[in-house]
Design an enzyme around this catalytic site. Structure first.
Site, PDB file in Angstrom:
ATOM      1  N   HIS A 407       0.839  -1.202   0.000  1.00  0.00           N
ATOM      2  CA  HIS A 407       0.000   0.000   0.000  1.00  0.00           C
ATOM      3  C   HIS A 407       0.871   1.247   0.000  1.00  0.00           C
ATOM      4  CE1 HIS A 407       0.515   1.682   4.116  1.00  0.00           C
ATOM      5  NE2 HIS A 407       0.876   0.439   4.419  1.00  0.00           N
ATOM      6  N   CYS A 408       0.269   2.345  -0.435  1.00  0.00           N
ATOM      7  CA  CYS A 408       0.861   3.678  -0.288  1.00  0.00           C
ATOM      8  C   CYS A 408      -0.222   4.547   0.340  1.00  0.00           C
ATOM      9  CB  CYS A 408       1.370   4.211  -1.627  1.00  0.00           C
ATOM     10  SG  CYS A 408       0.221   4.080  -3.005  1.00  0.00           S
ATOM     11  N   GLN A 409      -0.330   5.793  -0.062  1.00  0.00           N
ATOM     12  CA  GLN A 409      -1.361   6.647   0.511  1.00  0.00           C
ATOM     13  C   GLN A 409      -2.749   6.228   0.036  1.00  0.00           C
ATOM     14  OE1 GLN A 409      -0.663   9.724   2.475  1.00  0.00           O
ATOM     15  NE2 GLN A 409      -2.808   9.484   2.980  1.00  0.00           N
ATOM     16  N   GLY A 411      -3.093   3.814  -2.841  1.00  0.00           N
ATOM     17  CA  GLY A 411      -3.069   2.609  -3.666  1.00  0.00           C
ATOM     18  C   GLY A 411      -3.311   2.908  -5.125  1.00  0.00           C
ATOM     19  N   SER A 415       2.419   2.088  -5.055  1.00  0.00           N
ATOM     20  CA  SER A 415       2.259   0.648  -4.825  1.00  0.00           C
ATOM     21  C   SER A 415       1.797  -0.065  -6.088  1.00  0.00           C
ATOM     22  CB  SER A 415       1.270   0.409  -3.674  1.00  0.00           C
ATOM     23  OG  SER A 415       0.054   1.110  -3.902  1.00  0.00           O
TER      24      SER A 415
END
EC number: 3.1.3.16
Length: 482
Positions: A407-409, A411, A415
């Site tokens: 995940h990132c902030q 998605g 990511s």
């Protein structure tokens, strides 16, 4: 000790220390007048000093609020006005270079027409503490008015000619000055993006600390720009028609000014991209999402027949759910990383956090193996450096029979890029195939153009054998034929 009349002087950078005998000083008493010292309306004029300096180079120095300066050059003369140290970055701001002898008039009284006392046969330029050297400042509207324009049809002919001759390298260098997201959506084919939308980049470019080349993000753009010695340079923004009317704070003005300072002669595309696209949309590149819509005919029914879900005009990023890309590989956002119940239900035991700031949720509970890949969603971030590290961590989870959440902030970009790269590594998918596969699972993904460029480079290395593919064991859950 009473102050010297030279204490009120303009600081200039000279090629060598100035000694008192080098100065032609004369006291003009004609302005002493019979002013009444007690009168408030007519303050007395003590004197007017005219200094004739014979120097080849005069450089305007930054104000006292700028960098620290020293007037001490080691000379024993109190009248020496050599600048020993100064900010080199400000040298390029304003310079007056005279071919012959330059005579400068300096007055201690602003009411004195000092230039009338200088020989009229000499080249004269006025100096004042506020205005500096009497020369035009780089990047003035007068200079930009001399920049030529090129019409959209003419640019289209040049591009078509190079395409037909199969010599695209001989075409013009095209520079896009618009914001990065606009460039990502659509731009002229082959155009390189110059990122000077932020204040720091603009200021450094204006000061000459960096060049246009430094602001080109992709490797191909840098290589192309390095070979422009005999090429035309065409610069455009969204809709500019007259370069002379561009404000100094606009990116187009700053890029043109920098190119002129480097000795280039850029052309401005009249009407910008808006005008060019009206008749030459076939010569423009659009984002992959727009291309997909065209491939399926642009209709919602056609799109839904090819993808599990139709691509919305405005993706609902905030309400996107945790997405299984493969049976053991999940793509999500910050909220998904906090949802402990869902993660345990999906047998997730590994988490990759592709951010610099989000915490490692539930780390203290010891329930998950974590890996942080510190990356930002920007056009300068090198995400490819983390590919192999991420792949090994994903494989570790796979071999342990555990699921992995990346995940990132949101998605959407960081990511998603790593997931696409993982599919390319472990299948024979092209970058476009892997992108469409992930897009079909999670329609909101949209890697920025910088990351897309890194994926293309990764694909090239895979095809050339620089980076080996891992095709066994075969990935489960890849339904496409690759």
């Amino acid at each position: 000790m009473p102050p010297s009349p030279l204490d009120d002087r303009v600081v200039v950078a000279l090629s060598r220390p100035v000694r008192p005998q080098d100065l032609n000083l004369c006291l003009d008493s004609s302005y002493l007048g019979s002013a009444n010292p007690g009168s408030n309306s007519h303050p007395p004029v003590i004197a007017t000093t005219v200094v004739s300096l014979k120097a080849a180079n005069l450089t305007y120095m930054p104000s006292s609020s700028g960098s620290a300066r020293s007037l001490n050059c080691g000379c024993s003369s109190a009248s020496c006005c050599t600048v020993a140290t100064y900010d080199k970055d400000n040298q390029a701001q304003t310079q007056a270079i005279a071919a012959g002898t330059t005579t400068t008039a300096i007055g201690t009284s602003t009411t004195c027409p000092a230039n009338q006392m200088v020989n009229n046969n000499e080249n004269t330029g006025s100096l004042s503490p506020s205005s500096g050297v009497g020369s035009p400042v780089s990047g003035t509207p007068k200079q930009l008015a001399s920049i030529k324009i090129i019409y959209p049809n003419d640019l289209a002919k040049k591009m078509t000619k190079c395409s037909k001759s199969h010599l695209p390298s001989q075409g013009p260098v095209i520079i896009d000055c618009r914001p990065f997201m606009e460039y990502n959506k659509s731009h002229i084919q082959g155009a390189v993006h110059i990122n000077c939308a932020d204040k720091i980049s603009r200021r450094r470019l204006q000061q000459g600390k960096i060049t246009v080349l430094d602001l080109i993000s992709c490797r191909e753009g840098k290589d192309s720009f390095k070979r422009i010695f005999s090429k035309e340079i065409i610069v455009y923004d969204e809709n500019t028609n007259e370069p002379s009317r561009v404000m100094p704070s606009q990116p187009l003005h700053i890029v043109l000014e920098s190119l002129k300072r480097e000795g280039k002669e850029p052309l401005v595309l009249k009407g910008g991209l808006s005008s060019f696209k009206q008749n030459h949309e076939n010569l423009c590149d659009n984002s992959l999402q727009l291309q997909e819509c065209r491939e399926v005919g642009g209709g919602a029914s056609a799109a839904s027949s090819l993808l599990p879900q139709p691509i919305p005009t405005t993706p609902d990023i905030e309400n996107a759910e945790l997405t299984p890309i493969l049976p053991f590989l999940f793509l999500g956002n910050e909220q998904d990383a906090q949802d402990l119940d869902t993660m345990q239900r999906l047998n997730i035991g590994y988490v990759i956090n592709v951010t610099t700031h989000l915490p490692l949720y539930h780390y203290e509970k010891g329930l998950f193996n974590y890996k942080r890949l510190p990356a930002t969603d920007s056009n300068k971030q090198n995400l490819r450096q983390y590919f192999e590290e991420a792949f090994e961590f994903i494989e570790e989870a796979h071999q342990c029979g555990k699921g992995l959440l990346i995940h990132c902030q949101a998605g959407v970009s960081r990511s998603a890029t790593i997931v696409i790269a993982y599919l390319m590594k472990h299948t024979r998918m092209t970058m476009t195939d892997a992108y469409k596969f992930v897009k079909g699972k999670r329609p909101i993904i949209s890697p920025n153009l910088n990351f897309m460029g890194q994926l293309l480079e990764f694909e090239e290395d895979l095809n050339n054998g620089v980076t080996p593919r891992i095709l066994t064991p075969k990935l489960m859950g890849v339904e496409t034929v690759v």
